[in-house]
Design a protein around this motif. Structure first.
Motif, mmCIF file in Angstrom:
data_model
loop_
_atom_site.group_PDB
_atom_site.id
_atom_site.type_symbol
_atom_site.label_atom_id
_atom_site.label_comp_id
_atom_site.label_asym_id
_atom_site.label_seq_id
_atom_site.Cartn_x
_atom_site.Cartn_y
_atom_site.Cartn_z
ATOM 1 N N GLU A 359 -21.616 -0.065 -18.790
ATOM 2 C CA GLU A 359 -21.783 1.404 -18.666
ATOM 3 C C GLU A 359 -20.425 2.011 -18.873
ATOM 4 O O GLU A 359 -20.182 2.975 -19.654
ATOM 5 C CB GLU A 359 -21.845 1.667 -16.891
ATOM 6 N N GLU A 360 -18.928 1.234 -18.731
ATOM 7 C CA GLU A 360 -17.849 1.887 -18.991
ATOM 8 C C GLU A 360 -17.928 2.144 -20.404
ATOM 9 O O GLU A 360 -17.259 3.354 -21.062
ATOM 10 C CB GLU A 360 -16.841 0.993 -18.467
ATOM 11 N N LYS A 361 -18.164 1.044 -21.235
ATOM 12 C CA LYS A 361 -18.209 1.138 -22.680
ATOM 13 C C LYS A 361 -19.003 2.375 -23.279
ATOM 14 O O LYS A 361 -18.571 2.858 -24.274
ATOM 15 C CB LYS A 361 -18.230 -0.262 -23.269
ATOM 16 N N ALA A 362 -20.204 2.483 -22.701
ATOM 17 C CA ALA A 362 -21.368 3.362 -22.977
ATOM 18 C C ALA A 362 -20.555 4.769 -22.830
ATOM 19 O O ALA A 362 -20.617 5.436 -23.584
ATOM 20 C CB ALA A 362 -22.472 3.330 -22.359
ATOM 21 N N GLU A 363 -19.895 4.821 -21.786
ATOM 22 C CA GLU A 363 -19.365 6.335 -21.376
ATOM 23 C C GLU A 363 -18.200 6.526 -22.289
ATOM 24 O O GLU A 363 -18.111 7.785 -22.726
ATOM 25 C CB GLU A 363 -18.934 6.177 -19.965
ATOM 26 N N GLU A 364 -17.253 5.676 -22.804
ATOM 27 C CA GLU A 364 -16.485 5.815 -23.756
ATOM 28 C C GLU A 364 -16.710 6.116 -24.887
ATOM 29 O O GLU A 364 -16.401 7.079 -25.647
ATOM 30 C CB GLU A 364 -15.671 4.464 -23.845
ATOM 31 N N THR A 365 -17.977 5.681 -25.315
ATOM 32 C CA THR A 365 -18.874 5.801 -26.686
ATOM 33 C C THR A 365 -19.098 7.257 -26.784
ATOM 34 O O THR A 365 -18.844 8.000 -27.787
ATOM 35 C CB THR A 365 -19.838 5.062 -26.814
ATOM 36 N N ILE A 366 -19.875 7.529 -25.692
ATOM 37 C CA ILE A 366 -20.233 9.261 -25.600
ATOM 38 C C ILE A 366 -19.075 9.967 -25.520
ATOM 39 O O ILE A 366 -18.869 11.170 -26.161
ATOM 40 C CB ILE A 366 -20.926 9.584 -24.222
ATOM 41 N N ASP A 367 -17.884 9.785 -24.637
ATOM 42 C CA ASP A 367 -16.704 10.737 -24.782
ATOM 43 C C ASP A 367 -15.932 11.009 -25.870
ATOM 44 O O ASP A 367 -15.379 12.006 -26.191
ATOM 45 C CB ASP A 367 -15.858 10.172 -23.499
ATOM 46 N N ARG A 368 -15.865 9.814 -26.541
ATOM 47 C CA ARG A 368 -15.395 9.724 -27.901
ATOM 48 C C ARG A 368 -16.092 10.661 -28.860
ATOM 49 O O ARG A 368 -15.540 11.602 -29.567
ATOM 50 C CB ARG A 368 -15.019 8.492 -28.474
ATOM 51 N N ALA A 369 -17.239 10.397 -28.851
ATOM 52 C CA ALA A 369 -18.176 11.121 -29.768
ATOM 53 C C ALA A 369 -17.985 12.943 -29.608
ATOM 54 O O ALA A 369 -18.144 13.577 -30.481
ATOM 55 C CB ALA A 369 -19.445 10.891 -29.745
ATOM 56 N N LEU A 370 -18.186 13.027 -28.285
ATOM 57 C CA LEU A 370 -17.986 14.439 -27.948
ATOM 58 C C LEU A 370 -16.717 15.308 -28.120
ATOM 59 O O LEU A 370 -16.257 16.237 -28.545
ATOM 60 C CB LEU A 370 -18.124 14.377 -26.229
ATOM 61 N N ASN A 371 -15.402 14.364 -28.272
ATOM 62 C CA ASN A 371 -14.099 14.699 -28.462
ATOM 63 C C ASN A 371 -13.827 14.886 -30.077
ATOM 64 O O ASN A 371 -13.515 15.760 -30.646
ATOM 65 C CB ASN A 371 -13.234 13.824 -27.747
ATOM 66 N N GLU A 372 -14.631 13.642 -30.508
ATOM 67 C CA GLU A 372 -14.555 13.990 -32.112
ATOM 68 C C GLU A 372 -15.404 14.906 -32.864
ATOM 69 O O GLU A 372 -15.291 15.338 -34.136
ATOM 70 C CB GLU A 372 -14.667 12.422 -32.729
ATOM 71 N N HIS A 373 -16.604 15.271 -32.259
ATOM 72 C CA HIS A 373 -17.534 16.036 -32.849
ATOM 73 C C HIS A 373 -17.839 17.321 -32.227
ATOM 74 O O HIS A 373 -18.874 17.703 -31.726
ATOM 75 C CB HIS A 373 -18.774 15.164 -33.104
#
Length: 699
Positions: A359-373
């Motif tokens: 779950e933690e890595k999944a959240e990191e993936t979503i947060d990174r996408a939100l910041n980058e895009h």
């Protein structure tokens, strides 16, 4: 013959007659020929006769001029003809003359009017166009009409220029757009034709003729977007066998898998070390649903090029359909790192990580996408939709509200509409005033989505649901039909919405049939909720409760199922259970006024009148128009022995809703307590009139 020609001939005839008469008297008179010297008397007599004739001619010309002025006054067309002739001779303004001729063209005339244009008007217009070098500033209506005159005289390029001027001055005029399209056809410019048809479709997006014309033009241009037009016709229920044939041809033209595979295999025989060809082969095989061979081909591609992001993305998609989820997750990670696959791969990576318990890595993936895009509407919509499905509504709202204006797309508006529906579910109070305000915001969001993409089935489905909740049942049926034509046939959401619409229109058998159809693709909380409603309608309260139990076991946050179960508990005299359900509802949705009403009702059944009053005050503070809360308030005051405080809320309740039988009944009880039997009987009668099933009022 034209009136002008007749009059000109008449003038010539009079003048010629006078001159002939004078010559005849002068040359053919024998007495004058024989005389060498004319006497002064004879000469004077001849001069007098000539003067007399000219006076007569002048008198006739004056009368003729008066008649011409009369004709010009009462025949506008003749006046325009005269002004045009004068302008061509330099005696009047050319632009004014053209405007005079243009006034004979109807306001909304299009190319079909061309055969009706008078030949004289057309000829004069052609001569005026020859003489005019610069039209200057003219109104859009005059420019459009002048363009038709130019077309009638064969001046296509001049017509195009005039129509373009009309468009610049009034860009939203549908007739002008149609004429520009017509001119582009005459000039053989298909790209211009496409542009002007699409401009017309923007104004009238469901126009059957324009959609069909656009589709056929796109086929000629080799553009597969023609499918969208045919799909829209299908959604409107207007597609014909010819349209379906066109769609079939488009799909066939998109490429036969066998032919494409044959071509790529030939290329690989010549050079088996081209990574892009192996990727192309894998894509063809995947589209043909041969996933095992597609996986082999994509692996070959990656052996040749480990940095091919699209290959990693394709491998991740293929492996995600197998038990090899760890490998799929690694492939998705590579694809995302290489910037390939777009938002689909970002979400796939997050889903795979969640499935694998990371779950933690999944959240990191979503947060990174939100910041980058943060400015990519597609990415924002996908993540907002994920947060909505997870029940993280505040985060979903934050994403939507933080989206830049230019990033708003169809999916963002759809997610926004769904969030408005959830908000309405959690804050509504059961009155038309409040509920319509909440639902109108959802309706606006779905309408914006449809304005951007009329082939978005989910937007139509959301609009249908909103219209149903607003009791716009005919519109809801139309929108739902459209959604059904655009969404795949086995989509349960369409069947469940159809069932709910049937419930609202008392078609219970149809509702049951739609529920059965939806259940083929799996059970869900909504299906159990609808079954509960059907049982409740049939009076089977215990069965209804079991269905609501099932719905809440699948989705404990289902607001409407819990509200309905709360009502069932009270109907079964299980007030404690109803009270408990109302408390759970208020934990899920603290702003739910309906939940407070239910809790107050349960408290009243338990005899806890003061506690019930506290909840009712909260409701009426936010919604002073809430007739049910006002009625319950009056009932509480009567039960507490304060009848003098009950009349005000009951009067207010009846002011807001004169058809609410419980309010009439409670006030009747109040009047009985005050020993006003006539007033009590009047209120009980009003209660029975409002609700013929109100047994207490009858008694």
């Amino acid at each position: 013959m034209e009136p002008f020609s007749l009059m000109f001939g008449f003038i010539c005839l009079i003048g010629g007659g006078a001159a002939g008469w004078g010559l005849n008297n002068k040359l053919l008179n024998p007495s004058r020929q024989s005389s060498t010297i004319e006497s002064l008397e004879e000469s004077k007599r001849i001069d007098d006769l000539i003067q007399q004739n000219f006076n007569q001619i002048n008198e006739k010309l004056t009368k003729l001029s008066i008649n011409m002025e009369y004709i010009k006054k009462y025949d506008i067309k003749m006046e325009a003809v005269f002004i045009a002739n004068e302008a061509l001779q330099g005696n009047a303004d050319l632009i004014d003359a053209l405007e005079k001729l243009a006034q004979f063209i109807p306001e909304n005339a299009d190319e079909t009017y061309l055969p009706q244009i008078d030949s004289t008007i057309s000829s004069l217009a052609e001569m005026l166009f020859e003489a005019i070098s610069d039209l200057g500033e003219i109104s859009p209506n005059t420019a459009r009409k002048a363009g038709l005159l130019a077309l009638s005289s064969g001046r296509t390029h001049r017509a195009k220029s005039l129509f373009e001027s009309a468009y610049e001055l009034a860009p939203g005029h549908s007739t002008t757009l149609g004429l520009l399209e017509h001119v582009s056809v005459l000039l053989g410019n298909k790209l211009d034709q496409r542009h002007w048809i699409e401009a017309q479709i923007e104004l009238d997006p469901d126009n059957e003729i324009l959609l069909r014309k656009h589709a056929h033009l796109l086929v000629q241009l080799g553009d597969d977007d023609a499918q969208k037009d045919v799909q829209r016709l299908r959604a409107l229920g207007l597609d014909t066998p010819a349209d379906r044939s066109l769609l079939s041809g488009l799909m066939a033209r998109a490429g036969s898998m066998e032919a494409a595979l044959k071509d790529i295999d030939l290329a690989l025989e010549e050079d088996p070390f081209r990574a892009e060809d192996w990727l192309r082969r894998a894509e063809i095989l995947m589209n043909g649903e041969d996933h095992s061979l597609a996986l082999e081909s994509v692996n070959k591609c990656l052996e040749l090029d480990r940095q091919n992001g699209e290959a990693w993305a394709l491998q991740a998609r293929l492996l995600s359909c197998t038990p090899r989820l760890k490998e799929a997750s690694k492939a998705a990670t590579h694809a995302v790192a290489l910037g390939s696959g777009g938002i689909e791969l970002i979400m796939l990576k997050a889903d795979l990580l969640l499935t694998l318990g990371e779950e933690e890595k999944a959240e990191e993936t979503i947060d990174r996408a939100l910041n980058e895009h943060s400015e990519d509407g597609e990415v924002l919509a996908a993540i907002a939709d994920l947060r909505l499905r997870e029940g993280r509504f505040t985060e979903a709202w934050d994403i939507l509200q933080g989206a830049p204006t230019g990033s708003k797309n169809t999916q963002l508006h759809v997610v926004e509409g769904r969030l408005h529906l959830i908000t309405a579910d959690r804050t509504r109070d059961g009155t038309d005033i409040t509920d319509q305000q909440l639902l109108s915001q959802a309706q606006m969001s779905f309408s914006k989505a449809i304005d951007m993409d009329r082939e978005n089935g989910l937007a139509w489905l959301g609009l249908a649901r909103t219209q149903r909740l607003l009791q716009q049942l005919e519109l809801a049926d139309e929108s739902l039909t459209r959604a059904e034509r655009l969404i795949k046939e086995d989509e349960p959401a369409v069947w469940t919405e159809k069932a709910l619409l049937c419930l609202d229109t008392n078609r219970l058998e149809d509702a049951q049939r739609h529920v059965d159809a939806a259940s083929i693709n799996g059970a869900g909380a909504v299906l159990s909720y609808i079954r509960g409603n059907l049982s409740a309608r049939a009076g089977n309260l215990v069965t209804a409760k079991s269905h609501y139990d099932e719905a809440l076991s699948i989705d404990s946050s289902h607001v409407r199922a819990r509200l309905n179960r709360c009502s069932i508990y009270m109907a079964l005299d299980q007030e404690q259970a109803a009270y408990d359900d109302a408390n759970v509802l208020l934990e899920i949705a603290p702003k739910s006024q309906l939940a407070k009403i239910k809790r107050a009702e349960a408290l009243m059944m338990m005899g806890r009148w003061k506690s019930a009053l506290d909840d009712l005050r909260d409701v009426t503070l936010l919604a002073p128009h809430h007739h049910q809360a006002l009625t319950f308030t009056g009932a509480c005051f009567i039960a507490l022995g304060h009848p003098e405080q009950a009349e005000g809320p009951l009067n207010e309740a009846l002011r807001w809703n004169t058809d609410f039988a419980p309010a009439w009944y409670q006030r009747g009880l109040l009047y009985l307590d005050w020993e006003k039997p006539e007033a009590a009987i009047s209120d009980f009668s009003a209660a029975v009139k409002a609700d013929s099933q109100h047994l207490d009022a009858y008694l």
